[in-house]
Design an enzyme around this catalytic site. Structure first.
Site, PDB file in Angstrom:
ATOM      1  N   TYR A  66      24.819  66.162  23.988  1.00 22.21           N
ATOM      2  CA  TYR A  66      23.388  66.347  24.287  1.00 22.21           C
ATOM      3  C   TYR A  66      23.215  66.680  25.772  1.00 22.21           C
ATOM      4  O   TYR A  66      22.520  67.644  26.128  1.00 22.21           O
ATOM      5  CB  TYR A  66      22.578  65.098  23.900  1.00 22.21           C
ATOM      6  CG  TYR A  66      21.098  65.281  24.218  1.00 22.21           C
ATOM      7  CD1 TYR A  66      20.323  66.179  23.492  1.00 22.21           C
ATOM      8  CD2 TYR A  66      20.485  64.586  25.268  1.00 22.21           C
ATOM      9  CE1 TYR A  66      18.972  66.380  23.796  1.00 22.21           C
ATOM     10  CE2 TYR A  66      19.144  64.780  25.575  1.00 22.21           C
ATOM     11  CZ  TYR A  66      18.392  65.680  24.834  1.00 22.21           C
ATOM     12  OH  TYR A  66      17.061  65.879  25.145  1.00 22.21           O
ATOM     13  N   GLY A  83      12.240  62.220  31.411  1.00 19.33           N
ATOM     14  CA  GLY A  83      13.000  61.043  30.982  1.00 19.33           C
ATOM     15  C   GLY A  83      12.501  60.637  29.602  1.00 19.33           C
ATOM     16  O   GLY A  83      12.017  61.479  28.836  1.00 19.33           O
TER      17      GLY A  83
HETATM   18  P1  NDP Z   1      10.391  65.592  18.386  1.00 24.55           P
HETATM   19  O1  NDP Z   1      11.534  65.244  17.496  1.00 24.55           O
HETATM   20  O2  NDP Z   1       9.142  64.818  18.269  1.00 24.55           O
HETATM   21  O3  NDP Z   1      10.058  67.163  18.232  1.00 24.55           O
HETATM   22  C1  NDP Z   1      11.074  68.103  18.122  1.00 24.55           C
HETATM   23  C2  NDP Z   1      10.486  69.409  17.647  1.00 24.55           C
HETATM   24  O4  NDP Z   1      11.538  70.387  17.591  1.00 24.55           O
HETATM   25  C3  NDP Z   1       9.894  69.320  16.255  1.00 24.55           C
HETATM   26  O5  NDP Z   1       8.681  70.040  16.216  1.00 24.55           O
HETATM   27  C4  NDP Z   1      10.933  69.996  15.382  1.00 24.55           C
HETATM   28  O6  NDP Z   1      10.299  70.659  14.296  1.00 24.55           O
HETATM   29  C5  NDP Z   1      11.522  71.033  16.339  1.00 24.55           C
HETATM   30  N1  NDP Z   1      12.858  71.417  15.939  1.00 24.55           N
HETATM   31  C6  NDP Z   1      13.981  70.659  15.949  1.00 24.55           C
HETATM   32  N2  NDP Z   1      15.007  71.340  15.429  1.00 24.55           N
HETATM   33  C7  NDP Z   1      14.525  72.568  15.094  1.00 24.55           C
HETATM   34  C8  NDP Z   1      15.092  73.720  14.496  1.00 24.55           C
HETATM   35  N3  NDP Z   1      16.399  73.766  14.148  1.00 24.55           N
HETATM   36  N4  NDP Z   1      14.320  74.805  14.263  1.00 24.55           N
HETATM   37  C9  NDP Z   1      13.005  74.772  14.613  1.00 24.55           C
HETATM   38  N5  NDP Z   1      12.406  73.716  15.184  1.00 24.55           N
HETATM   39  C10 NDP Z   1      13.160  72.627  15.411  1.00 24.55           C
HETATM   40  O7  NDP Z   1      10.980  65.470  19.869  1.00 24.55           O
HETATM   41  P2  NDP Z   1      10.367  65.779  21.323  1.00 24.55           P
HETATM   42  O8  NDP Z   1       9.000  66.314  21.253  1.00 24.55           O
HETATM   43  O9  NDP Z   1      10.622  64.582  22.149  1.00 24.55           O
HETATM   44  O10 NDP Z   1      11.399  66.897  21.788  1.00 24.55           O
HETATM   45  C11 NDP Z   1      11.017  68.159  22.284  1.00 24.55           C
HETATM   46  C12 NDP Z   1      12.011  68.591  23.347  1.00 24.55           C
HETATM   47  O11 NDP Z   1      11.982  67.655  24.419  1.00 24.55           O
HETATM   48  C13 NDP Z   1      13.461  68.647  22.902  1.00 24.55           C
HETATM   49  O12 NDP Z   1      14.060  69.817  23.425  1.00 24.55           O
HETATM   50  C14 NDP Z   1      14.094  67.407  23.532  1.00 24.55           C
HETATM   51  O13 NDP Z   1      15.465  67.569  23.760  1.00 24.55           O
HETATM   52  C15 NDP Z   1      13.298  67.326  24.807  1.00 24.55           C
HETATM   53  N6  NDP Z   1      13.281  66.029  25.475  1.00 24.55           N
HETATM   54  C16 NDP Z   1      12.851  64.903  24.805  1.00 24.55           C
HETATM   55  C17 NDP Z   1      12.838  63.688  25.453  1.00 24.55           C
HETATM   56  C18 NDP Z   1      12.446  62.433  24.763  1.00 24.55           C
HETATM   57  O14 NDP Z   1      12.786  61.326  25.271  1.00 24.55           O
HETATM   58  N7  NDP Z   1      11.703  62.484  23.649  1.00 24.55           N
HETATM   59  C19 NDP Z   1      13.206  63.580  26.873  1.00 24.55           C
HETATM   60  C20 NDP Z   1      13.610  64.815  27.475  1.00 24.55           C
HETATM   61  C21 NDP Z   1      13.629  65.986  26.798  1.00 24.55           C
HETATM   62  P3  NDP Z   1      10.808  70.675  12.769  1.00 24.55           P
HETATM   63  O15 NDP Z   1      11.541  69.405  12.519  1.00 24.55           O
HETATM   64  O16 NDP Z   1       9.546  70.846  11.982  1.00 24.55           O
HETATM   65  O17 NDP Z   1      11.676  71.881  12.708  1.00 24.55           O
HETATM   66  C1  8X3 Z   2      15.989  62.789  26.223  1.00 25.10           C
HETATM   67  C2  8X3 Z   2      16.177  61.688  27.212  1.00 25.10           C
HETATM   68  O1  8X3 Z   2      17.765  59.868  28.025  1.00 25.10           O
HETATM   69  O2  8X3 Z   2      17.578  60.190  25.629  1.00 25.10           O
HETATM   70  O3  8X3 Z   2      16.350  64.005  26.747  1.00 25.10           O
HETATM   71  O4  8X3 Z   2      18.751  61.774  26.968  1.00 25.10           O
HETATM   72  S1  8X3 Z   2      17.648  60.862  26.936  1.00 25.10           S
END
Ligand code: NDP
Ligand code: 8X3
Length: 252
Positions: free
Chosen positions: A153, A184
Site C-alpha cells: 500500500y 492521514g
Molecule cells: P472508501 O473505501 O470509502 O472509498 C473508496 C472508493 O474507491 C469507493 O467509491 C470505491 O467504489 C472506489 N474504488 C475502489 N476500487 C475501485 C475500482 N477497482 N474501480 C473503481 N472504483 C473503485 O475509501 P476512502 O474514501 O477513504 O478512499 C479514497 C482514497 O483515499 C483512496 O485512494 C485511499 O487510498 C485514499 N486514502 C484514504 C485514507 C483513509 O484513511 N481512509 C487516508 C489516505 C488516503 P466501488 O467500491 O463502488 O468501486
Molecule cells: C491511508 C492511511 O495510515 O492507513 O492511506 O495508510 S494509512
C-alpha cells in the site's frame, strides 16, 4: 461562465462521495464513477439540481478496457473535463511481506497505480486539446512514510507521488494543474475494505482518537480546486490532530 465538469473516481463512498456533494453545492457538473451502480444512481438523484447535471459511469478502474469503454461512451460535451479527481483506491490487508496475499498486492497495484494511469492517459489528452485542466491525485501519509505490514500500500502511494511530480512537469506547458492530497487516517469504508468486511477490526483502527472525516478532506479538495488560475497547490498533507506520523497516534 460555463459550468465546470469534474470527473471523480470512487464517488460511491468516502472522500469521493463527499467531494461530489461539495462540488454539487458549488454548481459543478459531475461525472461520478465507481463499481456500485446502485450507489451512483442514488447519489445522482440526491445531488442533481438545476445548476448541477450529473453523468454516471459504472466501471472498474483496474481494467484498461473498461476505463477506455466508459470514457469513450461519454457524449462529446461531457468530454470537456475540467477536473479529474483520481480518488478510487484501497488498502487490502495489513501483513508482512512474507505472508501477504499476492492477490491483495495485485488489487492495490492495479487500482491505486494502474487505474490512476489509465484514467489520466485518456483525460489528460482531452485537457491538452483544450489547454486547460486540473488533475488531483489522492495520495496518503503512506506515500511519504512507509510503515510495517503496509509495504505494498505504501509503495502504491509513493508511486502516486512520483507519478504526480512527473505529470506536473509534463503537463505544465499545457496549462494543466497537477497536485496531490495526502491525508492521514480518515474514517470511511477504507478500513472495512482493508479488513475484508470485518467491522470489529475496522472500528478498532479509530479507537481512542478522533480521525479525519471525508468532509474534512472534501473541503480541502474544494479549496485546492477553487484557487485562482495562476495558483497550483502541489500537495497538501492533512493529518488528524492526534496522529503525528503514519503510526504515531495519541490515544485516550
Ligand atoms: P472508501 O473505501 O470509502 O472509498 C473508496 C472508493 O474507491 C469507493 O467509491 C470505491 O467504489 C472506489 N474504488 C475502489 N476500487 C475501485 C475500482 N477497482 N474501480 C473503481 N472504483 C473503485 O475509501 P476512502 O474514501 O477513504 O478512499 C479514497 C482514497 O483515499 C483512496 O485512494 C485511499 O487510498 C485514499 N486514502 C484514504 C485514507 C483513509 O484513511 N481512509 C487516508 C489516505 C488516503 P466501488 O467500491 O463502488 O468501486
Ligand atoms: C491511508 C492511511 O495510515 O492507513 O492511506 O495508510 S494509512
Amino acid at each position: 461562465m460555463k459550468q465546470k465538469i469534474a470527473l471523480i473516481t470512487g464517488a460511491t463512498s468516502g472522500i469521493g462521495m463527499e467531494t461530489a456533494k461539495i462540488l454539487s453545492e458549488n454548481h459543478f457538473n459531475l461525472i461520478i464513477t465507481g463499481r456500485r451502480q446502485d450507489r451512483l444512481e442514488k447519489l445522482k438523484k440526491e445531488l442533481e439540481h438545476e445548476k448541477c447535471e450529473i453523468h454516471t459511469l459504472c466501471f472498474d478502474v483496474q481494467s484498461k478496457t473498461e476505463v477506455d469503454q466508459a470514457l469513450d461512451s461519454l457524449p462529446e460535451n461531457w468530454k470537456q473535463v475540467d477536473i479529474l479527481l483520481n480518488n478510487a483506491g484501497l488498502a487490502a490487508g495489513i501483513d508482512p511481506i512474507n505472508q501477504a496475499d499476492w492477490q491483495d498486492w495485485e488489487a492495490m497495484i492495479d487500482t491505486n497505480i494502474k487505474g490512476l494511469l489509465y484514467m489520466t492517459r485518456k483525460v489528460s489528452n482531452w485537457m491538452i486539446a483544450r489547454q486547460q485542466g486540473h488533475i488531483l491525485n489522492i495520495s496518503s501519509i503512506a506515500g511519504i512514510q512507509a510503515y510495517p505490514n503496509g509495504s505494498v500500500y505504501c509503495g502504491t502511494k509513493h508511486a502516486v507521488n512520483a507519478i504526480s511530480k512527473a505529470m506536473r512537469i509534463e503537463l505544465a506547458p499545457y496549462n494543466i494543474k497537477v497536485g496531490t492530497i495526502s491525508p492521514g487516517a480518515i474514517e470511511t469504508e477504507f478500513s472495512l475494505v482493508r479488513f475484508k468486511g470485518d467491522e470489529e477490526k475496522a472500528a478498532k483502527v479509530y479507537d481512542g482518537f478522533t480521525p479525519l472525516n471525508a468532509r474534512d478532506i472534501a473541503e480541502s479538495i474544494y479549496f485546492v480546486l477553487s484557487r485562482p488560475a495562476h495558483v497550483n497547490i502541489d500537495d497538501l498533507l492533512i493529518m488528524p490532530t492526534a496522529q503525528a506520523s503514519a503510526r504515531d497516534f495519541v490515544k485516550k
